[in-house]
Design a protein around this motif. Sequence first.
Motif, PDB file in Angstrom:
ATOM      1  N   GLY B  90       0.871  -1.171   0.000  1.00 50.67           N
ATOM      2  CA  GLY B  90       0.000   0.000   0.000  1.00 50.67           C
ATOM      3  C   GLY B  90       0.905   1.216   0.000  1.00 50.67           C
ATOM      4  N   PHE B  91       0.604   2.183  -0.874  1.00 51.49           N
ATOM      5  CA  PHE B  91       1.518   3.311  -1.008  1.00 51.49           C
ATOM      6  C   PHE B  91       0.784   4.628  -0.849  1.00 51.49           C
ATOM      7  N   VAL B  92       1.342   5.515  -0.010  1.00 49.90           N
ATOM      8  CA  VAL B  92       0.792   6.869   0.114  1.00 49.90           C
ATOM      9  C   VAL B  92       1.855   7.820  -0.415  1.00 49.90           C
ATOM     10  N   PHE B  93       1.511   8.566  -1.469  1.00 52.32           N
ATOM     11  CA  PHE B  93       2.509   9.432  -2.103  1.00 52.32           C
ATOM     12  C   PHE B  93       2.716  10.699  -1.309  1.00 52.32           C
ATOM     13  N   GLN B  94       3.883  11.345  -1.589  1.00 47.48           N
ATOM     14  CA  GLN B  94       4.200  12.587  -0.898  1.00 47.48           C
ATOM     15  C   GLN B  94       3.148  13.647  -1.224  1.00 47.48           C
ATOM     16  N   PHE B  95       2.760  13.720  -2.486  1.00 44.87           N
ATOM     17  CA  PHE B  95       1.650  14.593  -2.851  1.00 44.87           C
ATOM     18  C   PHE B  95       0.479  13.667  -3.083  1.00 44.87           C
ATOM     19  N   HIS B  96      -0.608  13.941  -2.346  1.00 45.24           N
ATOM     20  CA  HIS B  96      -1.764  13.053  -2.360  1.00 45.24           C
ATOM     21  C   HIS B  96      -2.295  12.935  -3.767  1.00 45.24           C
ATOM     22  N   TYR B  97      -2.128  11.803  -4.352  1.00 47.95           N
ATOM     23  CA  TYR B  97      -2.576  11.584  -5.714  1.00 47.95           C
ATOM     24  C   TYR B  97      -3.850  10.750  -5.725  1.00 47.95           C
ATOM     25  N   LEU B 134     -10.349   6.574   9.028  1.00 50.36           N
ATOM     26  CA  LEU B 134      -9.651   7.846   8.847  1.00 50.36           C
ATOM     27  C   LEU B 134     -10.585   9.032   9.020  1.00 50.36           C
ATOM     28  N   ASP B 135     -11.808   8.733   9.539  1.00 52.22           N
ATOM     29  CA  ASP B 135     -12.763   9.776   9.875  1.00 52.22           C
ATOM     30  C   ASP B 135     -13.131  10.643   8.666  1.00 52.22           C
ATOM     31  N   ILE B 136     -13.308  10.024   7.513  1.00 54.31           N
ATOM     32  CA  ILE B 136     -13.606  10.790   6.315  1.00 54.31           C
ATOM     33  C   ILE B 136     -14.776  10.151   5.555  1.00 54.31           C
ATOM     34  N   GLU B 137     -15.481   9.260   6.295  1.00 58.32           N
ATOM     35  CA  GLU B 137     -16.585   8.512   5.710  1.00 58.32           C
ATOM     36  C   GLU B 137     -17.646   9.432   5.103  1.00 58.32           C
ATOM     37  N   ASP B 138     -17.855  10.591   5.736  1.00 58.09           N
ATOM     38  CA  ASP B 138     -18.908  11.494   5.271  1.00 58.09           C
ATOM     39  C   ASP B 138     -18.631  12.069   3.879  1.00 58.09           C
ATOM     40  N   GLN B 139     -17.383  12.014   3.440  1.00 59.14           N
ATOM     41  CA  GLN B 139     -17.041  12.564   2.122  1.00 59.14           C
ATOM     42  C   GLN B 139     -17.036  11.488   1.030  1.00 59.14           C
ATOM     43  N   ALA B 140     -17.427  10.264   1.384  1.00 57.60           N
ATOM     44  CA  ALA B 140     -17.229   9.111   0.507  1.00 57.60           C
ATOM     45  C   ALA B 140     -17.710   9.328  -0.922  1.00 57.60           C
ATOM     46  N   LEU B 141     -18.871   9.956  -1.072  1.00 54.44           N
ATOM     47  CA  LEU B 141     -19.460  10.026  -2.407  1.00 54.44           C
ATOM     48  C   LEU B 141     -19.095  11.297  -3.165  1.00 54.44           C
ATOM     49  N   LYS B 142     -18.307  12.181  -2.502  1.00 53.72           N
ATOM     50  CA  LYS B 142     -17.851  13.396  -3.173  1.00 53.72           C
ATOM     51  C   LYS B 142     -16.765  13.039  -4.168  1.00 53.72           C
ATOM     52  N   SER B 143     -16.715  13.837  -5.236  1.00 50.20           N
ATOM     53  CA  SER B 143     -15.637  13.587  -6.186  1.00 50.20           C
ATOM     54  C   SER B 143     -14.318  14.041  -5.551  1.00 50.20           C
ATOM     55  N   ALA B 144     -13.241  13.312  -5.830  1.00 51.91           N
ATOM     56  CA  ALA B 144     -11.992  13.459  -5.087  1.00 51.91           C
ATOM     57  C   ALA B 144     -11.402  14.861  -5.183  1.00 51.91           C
ATOM     58  N   ASN B 145     -11.612  15.545  -6.313  1.00 51.80           N
ATOM     59  CA  ASN B 145     -10.998  16.870  -6.451  1.00 51.80           C
ATOM     60  C   ASN B 145     -11.764  17.971  -5.717  1.00 51.80           C
ATOM     61  N   LYS B 146     -12.853  17.589  -4.986  1.00 48.55           N
ATOM     62  CA  LYS B 146     -13.602  18.597  -4.227  1.00 48.55           C
ATOM     63  C   LYS B 146     -13.253  18.558  -2.745  1.00 48.55           C
ATOM     64  N   LEU B 147     -12.144  17.872  -2.395  1.00 49.23           N
ATOM     65  CA  LEU B 147     -11.765  17.766  -0.983  1.00 49.23           C
ATOM     66  C   LEU B 147     -10.578  18.662  -0.683  1.00 49.23           C
ATOM     67  N   SER B 148     -10.403  18.991   0.589  1.00 48.65           N
ATOM     68  CA  SER B 148      -9.222  19.760   0.997  1.00 48.65           C
ATOM     69  C   SER B 148      -8.003  18.853   0.947  1.00 48.65           C
ATOM     70  N   GLY B 149      -6.809  19.459   1.021  1.00 52.81           N
ATOM     71  CA  GLY B 149      -5.571  18.691   0.957  1.00 52.81           C
ATOM     72  C   GLY B 149      -5.498  17.600   2.007  1.00 52.81           C
ATOM     73  N   GLY B 150      -5.859  17.968   3.245  1.00 54.61           N
ATOM     74  CA  GLY B 150      -5.773  17.007   4.345  1.00 54.61           C
ATOM     75  C   GLY B 150      -6.770  15.866   4.165  1.00 54.61           C
ATOM     76  N   GLN B 151      -7.960  16.234   3.651  1.00 56.58           N
ATOM     77  CA  GLN B 151      -8.973  15.197   3.427  1.00 56.58           C
ATOM     78  C   GLN B 151      -8.493  14.223   2.350  1.00 56.58           C
ATOM     79  N   GLN B 152      -7.905  14.783   1.280  1.00 57.40           N
ATOM     80  CA  GLN B 152      -7.399  13.929   0.210  1.00 57.40           C
ATOM     81  C   GLN B 152      -6.316  12.991   0.738  1.00 57.40           C
ATOM     82  N   GLN B 153      -5.453  13.531   1.595  1.00 61.03           N
ATOM     83  CA  GLN B 153      -4.380  12.736   2.177  1.00 61.03           C
ATOM     84  C   GLN B 153      -4.953  11.524   2.906  1.00 61.03           C
TER      85      GLN B 153
END
Lengths: 415, 225
Positions: B90-97, B134-153
């Motif tokens: 499992g890989f987490v990139f330096q910039f959240h991709y 990761l306490d981000i369940e509420d954003q599950a159905l949002k498109s990924a580019n509509k999240l803040s940096g920390g949320q994307q991470q």
Amino acid sequence: MAKSVNIQIASVHLTSKFWQTFVAIMGVTFGVSMYIFMNSFMNGVNKTQDDLAFSALSHIRIYNQDNNHSYNPIESEYDNSRTVFNIHNRKSIQYTSGIKNSSGIVSLVEKQEEVVAVARQINFSVFFRSGSKKINGRVSGIELEPEDKLFKSSETVTQGNWNNLQTHKSGIIIGKLLAKDLGLQVNSSINVLTSDGVSKNYIIVGIFESSIKEIDKTKAYLNITAARQLLGENSDYASDILINIKDRDYTAPVVKKLGLLIPLQIESWQEANEQLVAGASLRNVIAIAVSFTILLVAGFGIYNIMNMTINEKIKEIAILKATGFSGKDIKSIFLSQAGAIGLLGGFLGVVLGYLISLLINQVPFNVASLETLPIYFRVQDFVLAVVFGLLTTLIAGYLPSKKAARVDPVTIIRG
Amino acid sequence: MENKESLKIRNLIKYFHEPETFQVLKGVSFEVKKGEFLSIVGKSGSGKSTLLYVLSTMDTDYEGTLQINGDLLTGKTQNQLAAFRNEHIGFVFQFHYLLPEFSCLQNVMLPALKLGKYSTKEIEHKAYESLRLLDIEDQALKSANKLSGGQQQRVAIARALINNPSIIMSDEPTGNLDSKNTQAVLDIFKGLAKENGQTIICVTHDTDFANKTDRTIEMADGLII
Ligand SMILES: Nc1ncnc2c1ncn2[C@@H]1O[C@H](COP(=O)(O)OP(=O)(O)OP(=O)(O)O)[C@@H](O)[C@H]1O
Ligand SMILES: [Mg+2]
């Protein structure tokens, strides 16, 4: 399972870039519909041309032009002998051309399974005379029923009746323009003068109008027995035996088979009318060239769009690869996008091509036997159009997909 | 957990040839045990990310050897490595991709759908679990580019967990997170290492974070010190 993920990803890519996808699909649609329209139109033209031609032309003709026989009774009698012979006053006598024993040949021909109709004819040049008017023309002595089966001749009779030739021994059916030029109507009397100087009066029992002007101006039908009488020929004489077969494109094998059985000249319509064959082939070449050009342009369009998409999505391709998607998966994602564009474009193209063709078929065009521009649909054109459309998109999508498959994830992710 | 070896590298050397030939890794060797939580620290430009890309099997242009779970990965083909990454790393990139056209849920689900071990229903259930962790369940159905940096991470971390990989590698996983979320991620990683025996390798600048891991390796100029 892995396959369905790839398709899922492909469909997200397609739907999120609606306009790009739309333009790509329209390219294919246009190409496919043009392919269908061009081919249906050319088929229509070819068919009209053929219908015209085959209203007076049989698939195969048997005739006897006795001009290349060099029969020498003495040589054949005394061949290989040491007799010395001396001939005085050698003369060439003219052998009559034409077929003396036609019924034997007809029954031979009828036994062939490819044959659908056989008709005997006696064709000869005459002068038609009425009062002081005299017109050069041709008489066809015909067998009513077989002739009608070959050429639907009875349908061309506009006044009087085709079958009148059966009942009236001295009946004749003449072309509409010939009747007009001679100033004659049904029931008028007409005089026919043969090249041997025999002259006889006939009663006009019908007037026909074919789609070929030249024929309407010069031709007349007699019953074949009346024609034999006029020429003083025996009751089994014919100048031509005309044959129609099941598939007129395959005359060659039938001609070959008949050639072994019948010692007369046998000619297919292709040999007799090379210009017809050439015209049809040329039109087909044009249709194919135009539609392929359009498909090629559409192909370049798709190639460009796919390349653009892949450049835009290079980061995402890198992420997919980093999380475990292989090069093959990436390729299948982009190829299925191309495939979907091809299928959808092909489907819409079929519909559009059909509609355009129907529309063109409504355009008035009053030439010869036509009323509107001709369209003729063939299933194979629709199938091929879709196949070519799909092939074009897949080929156009292949190179960009391969490029996508080769994306190196680290180079992209490192930035 | 037993002292089984999870990852082992021997004498890793790597050069960059653009713009000029430059040795980034100068012979790095170490082992990581199964269930160990390792952090790698060091100055910016010391070669941490470069090393992590080699460990992740994405970068194959190196000298030396890389073994994971006893398998020698050096010299395998790209397609073999992709399949290996899918299942084991499992890989987490330096910039959240994340994939911007997909929802967060889909982003998390994709590696599992690719693996194809479970049904879509099960995968979706598991993805929700990861997002909840990761306490981000509420954003599950949002498109990924509509999240803040920390949320994307955090979504990216959830994605790294989805296939229960034997190793989770992350490059600055807490770079965009506040202290509360940083603590949460730390706790999650610790739990995964302890309870599931998953190996965690984190590159970080955060010394507090590094101090709370099992072991810390420090890099300078392409070497371990
Ligand atoms: N694609 C590249 N081409 C050439 N040199 C590179 C490339 N990527 C990184 N480098 C160089 O390699 C060295 C190590 O870079 P790396 O990204 O591994 O550092 P890092 O330790 O992760 O730093 P940071 O903490 O800032 O992320 C740096 O000097 C960098 O300039
Ligand atoms: Mg870095």
